[in-house]
Design a protein around this motif. Sequence first.
Motif, mmCIF file in Angstrom:
data_model
loop_
_atom_site.group_PDB
_atom_site.id
_atom_site.type_symbol
_atom_site.label_atom_id
_atom_site.label_comp_id
_atom_site.label_asym_id
_atom_site.label_seq_id
_atom_site.Cartn_x
_atom_site.Cartn_y
_atom_site.Cartn_z
ATOM 1 N N ASP A 19 0.814 -1.212 0.000
ATOM 2 C CA ASP A 19 0.000 0.000 0.000
ATOM 3 C C ASP A 19 0.851 1.266 0.000
ATOM 4 N N GLU A 20 2.176 1.106 0.140
ATOM 5 C CA GLU A 20 3.071 2.263 0.115
ATOM 6 C C GLU A 20 3.637 2.434 -1.298
ATOM 7 N N PRO A 21 3.298 3.546 -1.980
ATOM 8 C CA PRO A 21 3.732 3.734 -3.374
ATOM 9 C C PRO A 21 5.251 3.703 -3.556
ATOM 10 N N HIS A 22 5.991 4.307 -2.603
ATOM 11 C CA HIS A 22 7.439 4.373 -2.804
ATOM 12 C C HIS A 22 8.075 2.998 -2.801
ATOM 13 N N LEU A 23 7.546 2.072 -1.995
ATOM 14 C CA LEU A 23 8.115 0.719 -1.978
ATOM 15 C C LEU A 23 7.807 0.005 -3.295
ATOM 16 N N ARG A 24 6.584 0.195 -3.814
ATOM 17 C CA ARG A 24 6.239 -0.431 -5.092
ATOM 18 C C ARG A 24 7.167 0.077 -6.193
ATOM 19 N N ILE A 25 7.424 1.384 -6.172
ATOM 20 C CA ILE A 25 8.266 1.980 -7.208
ATOM 21 C C ILE A 25 9.710 1.505 -7.089
ATOM 22 N N THR A 26 10.242 1.542 -5.870
ATOM 23 C CA THR A 26 11.641 1.152 -5.654
ATOM 24 C C THR A 26 11.872 -0.320 -5.997
ATOM 25 N N ALA A 27 11.000 -1.182 -5.476
ATOM 26 C CA ALA A 27 11.143 -2.624 -5.740
ATOM 27 C C ALA A 27 10.952 -2.909 -7.229
ATOM 28 N N GLY A 28 10.007 -2.207 -7.853
ATOM 29 C CA GLY A 28 9.772 -2.406 -9.275
ATOM 30 C C GLY A 28 10.965 -2.031 -10.124
ATOM 31 N N GLN A 29 11.590 -0.906 -9.811
ATOM 32 C CA GLN A 29 12.756 -0.486 -10.572
ATOM 33 C C GLN A 29 13.909 -1.478 -10.396
ATOM 34 N N THR A 30 14.102 -1.942 -9.176
ATOM 35 C CA THR A 30 15.175 -2.911 -8.899
ATOM 36 C C THR A 30 14.974 -4.188 -9.719
ATOM 37 N N LEU A 31 13.748 -4.711 -9.711
ATOM 38 C CA LEU A 31 13.479 -5.966 -10.414
ATOM 39 C C LEU A 31 13.513 -5.789 -11.930
ATOM 40 N N GLU A 32 13.093 -4.616 -12.400
ATOM 41 C CA GLU A 32 13.154 -4.366 -13.834
ATOM 42 C C GLU A 32 14.594 -4.322 -14.312
ATOM 43 N N LEU A 33 15.466 -3.711 -13.530
ATOM 44 C CA LEU A 33 16.886 -3.679 -13.877
ATOM 45 C C LEU A 33 17.493 -5.082 -13.867
ATOM 46 N N ALA A 34 16.916 -5.966 -13.041
ATOM 47 C CA ALA A 34 17.404 -7.349 -12.960
ATOM 48 C C ALA A 34 16.821 -8.229 -14.053
ATOM 49 N N GLY A 35 15.957 -7.658 -14.908
ATOM 50 C CA GLY A 35 15.435 -8.423 -16.038
ATOM 51 C C GLY A 35 14.057 -8.999 -15.845
ATOM 52 N N TYR A 36 13.363 -8.635 -14.757
ATOM 53 C CA TYR A 36 12.011 -9.129 -14.512
ATOM 54 C C TYR A 36 10.984 -8.088 -14.963
ATOM 55 N N ALA A 37 9.719 -8.490 -14.965
ATOM 56 C CA ALA A 37 8.624 -7.596 -15.351
ATOM 57 C C ALA A 37 7.760 -7.317 -14.129
ATOM 58 N N PRO A 38 8.042 -6.231 -13.383
ATOM 59 C CA PRO A 38 7.265 -5.944 -12.171
ATOM 60 C C PRO A 38 5.829 -5.550 -12.475
ATOM 61 N N GLU A 39 4.895 -6.065 -11.646
ATOM 62 C CA GLU A 39 3.481 -5.727 -11.765
ATOM 63 C C GLU A 39 3.027 -5.172 -10.420
ATOM 64 N N PRO A 40 2.984 -3.847 -10.251
ATOM 65 C CA PRO A 40 2.660 -3.251 -8.947
ATOM 66 C C PRO A 40 1.153 -3.225 -8.671
ATOM 67 N N TYR A 41 0.795 -3.527 -7.415
ATOM 68 C CA TYR A 41 -0.594 -3.475 -6.970
ATOM 69 C C TYR A 41 -0.630 -2.826 -5.596
#
Length: 460
Positions: free
Chosen positions: A14-36
């Motif tokens: 429910d915290e936007p900054h964590l979704r954004i930070t984790a998403g960017q990290t995983l995208e750089l690692a080659g994954y496709a983040p899906e934030p909810y």
Amino acid sequence: MHDPAAIPVMIIDDEPHLRITAGQTLELAGYAPEPYASAEEALAALEPDFPGVIVSDIRMPGMDGMALLREVRSRDPDLPVILITGHGDISTAVEAMREGAWDFLEKPFAVERLVEVVRRGVEKRRLSVENRQLRAELEAQQAAPGPRLVGRTPALQRLASMAQRISQVEADVLLFGETGAGKDLVARAIHERSARAGHPFVAINCGAVPESTIESELFGHEKGAFTGAVERRIGKFEHADGGTVFLDEIESMPLSLQVKLLRVLQERSVERLGSNLAVPLDIRVIAATKQDLKAAAEAGRFREDLYYRLNVVTLPIPPLRERREDIPLLFQHFAVVAANRSGLEAPSLDAAGISALLAHDWPGNVRELRNLAERYVLLGAAFDYRLEALLEGAESEAGDLPLPQQVELFEKSLIDQALARHRGRVSEVSERLGLPRKTLYDKLRKYGLRAEDYRQNAEP
């Protein structure tokens, strides 16, 4: 834009900054983040056989992470769920693991830790989905009537299609293939898919029947036909009337008997030894060989006229090395059969095991693969061998042991697993294994097993 081939990772917080930070990290690692932003939103988007993993905070308004975990596991217990806990919240982490969480991350966590946990979860998920697909294919193929030709390669599909087509016509068949390639299974498949399915399938290994008795075995004899013939005997051909005769290793049949076989094929009748009466036959003959019968005929080792009579329809059986993609599916099939027969659990294939299976040459073909699967199910746990170690020859230690010692090791393994499963509770182990308590205690002493060790090592 995400790589469409990238593995998806649901990030629920429910915290936007964590979704954004984790998403960017995983995208750089080659994954496709899906934030909810909520568990409810993520569950609405979760499809069956989701190929990735879920990363979710535990403490959220509405449905929390624990409730999400339970819901996901009710839908798909193999889908890895990674939960994020607050700093120092060890009791929550322990509860999450007991509920079936794949792993947990404690705030604040390093991005390297997130990537590593997701990487392991994705690998686990990949193996789960692959094994699920293998099981689904096996169930679909096992639903087909008659013996199953397991596989999905073009070579196997051509073989299955040809066997189906041949089964619908009344013609003798010659199967050609290496030792262990499955000629007997193909012969049975042709029989079971034909109009003769309700009649006998009589298999004869021409190389295993002594030459002195093979004529009586095949054609039968009358009482008194020769010394020791104390009563009439119905031969294999006559017994198969209405059905199919399978002549395996036809190249081993003595030349003198090949003349009589040719007459049976041409006239569709048989005379018992000691009789002048021809008994009419309604049979299909399927012969199998691992040799080039045409070359054998040219060399004088096989009758040329019999070769041409058998060679009405020839069906080549591909060796296992020519359909390697079928090997994991076949292994799993044989493992399931062995596990069901022995009451054990069929092992799943991991990446290393699949790699080892595909790299092997399989000189013994399907028969060798079946034997390996059965050995792995029955003895793998007792010797703690990896599948790839068995293929590399590390099984020689087990194979060189006398049978009683192999049985003892297997028995010890079963008791060991039961003790671990029931956390050292001897009464439950005794009931599970069907052993009187005194017998069980005797075996514990024999194998140096102590029930208290399993109680001490049990989870709190």
